[in-house]
Design a protein around this motif. Sequence first.
Motif, short mmCIF file in Angstrom:
data_model
loop_
_atom_site.label_atom_id
_atom_site.label_comp_id
_atom_site.label_asym_id
_atom_site.label_seq_id
_atom_site.Cartn_x
_atom_site.Cartn_y
_atom_site.Cartn_z
N VAL A 73 0.85 -1.20 0.00
CA VAL A 73 0.00 0.00 0.00
C VAL A 73 0.88 1.25 0.00
O VAL A 73 0.63 2.21 -0.73
CB VAL A 73 -0.93 0.00 1.23
CG1 VAL A 73 -1.77 1.27 1.26
CG2 VAL A 73 -1.84 -1.21 1.21
N LEU A 74 1.94 1.22 0.81
CA LEU A 74 2.85 2.36 0.89
C LEU A 74 3.49 2.62 -0.47
O LEU A 74 3.56 3.76 -0.94
CB LEU A 74 3.95 2.11 1.92
CG LEU A 74 3.51 2.11 3.38
CD1 LEU A 74 4.67 1.75 4.28
CD2 LEU A 74 2.94 3.45 3.78
N ILE A 75 3.95 1.53 -1.10
CA ILE A 75 4.68 1.69 -2.36
C ILE A 75 3.74 2.18 -3.46
O ILE A 75 4.03 3.14 -4.18
CB ILE A 75 5.36 0.37 -2.77
CG1 ILE A 75 6.48 0.04 -1.76
CG2 ILE A 75 5.93 0.45 -4.18
CD1 ILE A 75 7.01 -1.35 -1.85
N SER A 76 2.55 1.54 -3.59
CA SER A 76 1.66 1.99 -4.66
C SER A 76 1.18 3.41 -4.41
O SER A 76 1.03 4.19 -5.35
CB SER A 76 0.48 1.03 -4.86
OG SER A 76 0.08 0.47 -3.66
N GLY A 77 0.97 3.76 -3.14
CA GLY A 77 0.60 5.14 -2.82
C GLY A 77 1.67 6.11 -3.27
O GLY A 77 1.38 7.14 -3.88
N ALA A 78 2.92 5.75 -2.99
CA ALA A 78 4.03 6.64 -3.34
C ALA A 78 4.14 6.79 -4.85
O ALA A 78 4.32 7.90 -5.38
CB ALA A 78 5.33 6.09 -2.76
N VAL A 79 3.97 5.66 -5.58
CA VAL A 79 4.09 5.72 -7.04
C VAL A 79 3.00 6.62 -7.63
O VAL A 79 3.28 7.49 -8.46
CB VAL A 79 4.00 4.29 -7.63
CG1 VAL A 79 3.84 4.35 -9.14
CG2 VAL A 79 5.22 3.47 -7.25
N ALA A 121 -9.83 5.34 4.91
CA ALA A 121 -10.38 4.05 5.34
C ALA A 121 -9.98 2.96 4.36
O ALA A 121 -9.64 1.84 4.76
CB ALA A 121 -11.89 4.15 5.44
N GLY A 122 -9.98 3.30 3.05
CA GLY A 122 -9.58 2.34 2.03
C GLY A 122 -8.14 1.90 2.19
O GLY A 122 -7.83 0.71 2.11
N SER A 123 -7.25 2.87 2.46
CA SER A 123 -5.83 2.52 2.64
C SER A 123 -5.66 1.59 3.83
O SER A 123 -4.88 0.65 3.79
CB SER A 123 -4.97 3.76 2.88
OG SER A 123 -5.44 4.86 2.17
N LEU A 124 -6.43 1.87 4.90
CA LEU A 124 -6.33 1.01 6.08
C LEU A 124 -6.90 -0.37 5.78
O LEU A 124 -6.35 -1.38 6.22
CB LEU A 124 -7.09 1.64 7.25
CG LEU A 124 -6.49 2.94 7.79
CD1 LEU A 124 -7.44 3.61 8.76
CD2 LEU A 124 -5.17 2.66 8.48
N ALA A 125 -7.98 -0.40 4.99
CA ALA A 125 -8.61 -1.68 4.66
C ALA A 125 -7.67 -2.54 3.83
O ALA A 125 -7.55 -3.74 4.05
CB ALA A 125 -9.91 -1.44 3.91
N LEU A 126 -6.96 -1.88 2.88
CA LEU A 126 -6.03 -2.64 2.04
C LEU A 126 -4.88 -3.20 2.87
O LEU A 126 -4.22 -4.15 2.48
CB LEU A 126 -5.48 -1.74 0.93
CG LEU A 126 -6.47 -1.42 -0.18
CD1 LEU A 126 -5.88 -0.38 -1.11
CD2 LEU A 126 -6.80 -2.68 -0.96
N SER A 127 -4.63 -2.59 4.02
CA SER A 127 -3.56 -3.08 4.89
C SER A 127 -4.09 -4.05 5.92
O SER A 127 -3.39 -4.41 6.86
CB SER A 127 -2.88 -1.92 5.59
OG SER A 127 -2.43 -0.99 4.65
N GLY A 128 -5.35 -4.43 5.80
CA GLY A 128 -5.84 -5.50 6.68
C GLY A 128 -6.94 -5.11 7.65
O GLY A 128 -7.57 -5.98 8.23
N GLN A 129 -7.19 -3.79 7.85
CA GLN A 129 -8.28 -3.45 8.77
C GLN A 129 -9.61 -3.63 8.06
O GLN A 129 -9.70 -3.51 6.85
CB GLN A 129 -8.16 -2.00 9.22
CG GLN A 129 -7.19 -1.82 10.34
CD GLN A 129 -7.44 -0.50 11.07
OE1 GLN A 129 -8.49 0.08 10.98
NE2 GLN A 129 -6.44 -0.07 11.80
N ALA A 130 -10.63 -3.90 8.82
CA ALA A 130 -11.95 -4.05 8.23
C ALA A 130 -12.39 -2.71 7.65
O ALA A 130 -12.37 -1.70 8.35
CB ALA A 130 -12.94 -4.52 9.29
N PHE A 131 -12.75 -2.72 6.35
CA PHE A 131 -13.04 -1.46 5.68
C PHE A 131 -14.24 -0.75 6.27
O PHE A 131 -14.17 0.42 6.61
CB PHE A 131 -13.27 -1.70 4.19
CG PHE A 131 -13.65 -0.46 3.44
CD1 PHE A 131 -12.70 0.50 3.15
CD2 PHE A 131 -14.96 -0.24 3.05
CE1 PHE A 131 -13.05 1.65 2.48
CE2 PHE A 131 -15.31 0.91 2.37
CZ PHE A 131 -14.35 1.85 2.09
#
Lengths: 217, 209
Positions: free
Chosen positions: B12-18, B150-160
């Motif tokens: 998520v961090l990498i795609s966000g940065a790109v 919320a989406g970024s957190l969900a992609l990292s495993g938290q319930a969206f």
Amino acid sequence: MVNRFIYCFCAFIISISSGAYAHNVIGGVYAIGNQVEGEVGFSNGDMAKAGTLVQVENGNGERLGETQIGDDGMFFFTASKAEDHYFVVDMSSGHIARLHLPADEITLPEQTGSAGSVVSRVDIPSATPALTAQQIEQAVARQIKPLRQELAAYQAKANLQNVLGGIGYIFGICGLGIWWQNRQQKKAHMTNSHFQITTSHLKNTIKEHSGDECLKP
Amino acid sequence: MHIVDGALSGPVLISGAVLAVLGVGIGLKKLDAERLPQVGVLSAAFFVASYIHLPLGFSSVHLILNGLIGLALGWVAFPALLIALLLQAVFFGFGGFSVLGVNTLNIALPAVLVFYLCRRGITAYSDRTAAIWGGIGGGGSVALTTVMVAGSLALSGQAFWAAAQITLIAHIPVILVEAFVTGSAVLLLRKVKPEFLQLSETWQEQRYG
């Protein structure tokens, strides 16, 4: 009509803003012997919700145990190993506190000594009650607790110098951009005028030499 | 609004940065040198806005202003917000360096979307319509940002849904305040300084004769 609208608007906002969000996560963790005590909260003064899970790991990510946040954002944990402890508290919405307690701050009770390990020295008169090392540490910790809280809050607080510094940086970066743009424009202008000079020079030369014998057909 | 270091997973961090780099690239390409001072002022406004907490009930809110920045700058919002976020991380400890890309994307992309969605609205003939569209832009960009957080957190495993609901409900006051402020700002800028919103001279002539 407008006043009433604004009044309703404000009342509505006040009624729903129940303080669920804040910015920075702050916290501290301290050891008294092998009893670890910590607290977690937000920089605006709200503390972590009671019942939030605190996961305890060592430096390699291995689980050492878990505990829960109690009242006032406090949590307690009994360390059984003298190694680096990391306390990870997930307060949802991306607010994660990761508190580090170095190994050398934890002193495990001596296994051979009896529970409590009383430091009753012979030379202390029996009139003064013997204090255990743990009791002293607890008393000191209780005394400096408000100081620690104040210090953590102070560190998290951004001050005016920082704000002004940031604005200065932004304007500085803009200034650099404008300077760079000016330079590019000047360069473009220079090469342009240089080109004009050379062409006009060429034209003049052609004119001057148009009378020459060798150029005549 | 700022996600802190350590809350997101590597991909998520990498795609966000790109994606943030792409956005900044487009923004820099579209950046007109004459508008640089305006970009700086808006960047500074965003930087300071998150420092000024207005007490509201039991809690406090601060403006985010990404809607207004989007309406005024379009794609240029990306570089403007990147610099402000970087300095917030340095000076205030908001967010962090590894999440800088994701934070920039979460705040600047809604700004760009608002630019395309509400741009026509704020050039409307009627002041009322323009102010309403400004309000939609201001509130909408904050709402979009919360959904993206919320989406970024969900992609990292938290319930969206849980995360989205919590952040969205918590930000309702901010969304309303932001809508109100952006709507008023659009109204004022149209009268006082239309070029701030890139409203052309032909528009000004048509509007005010």
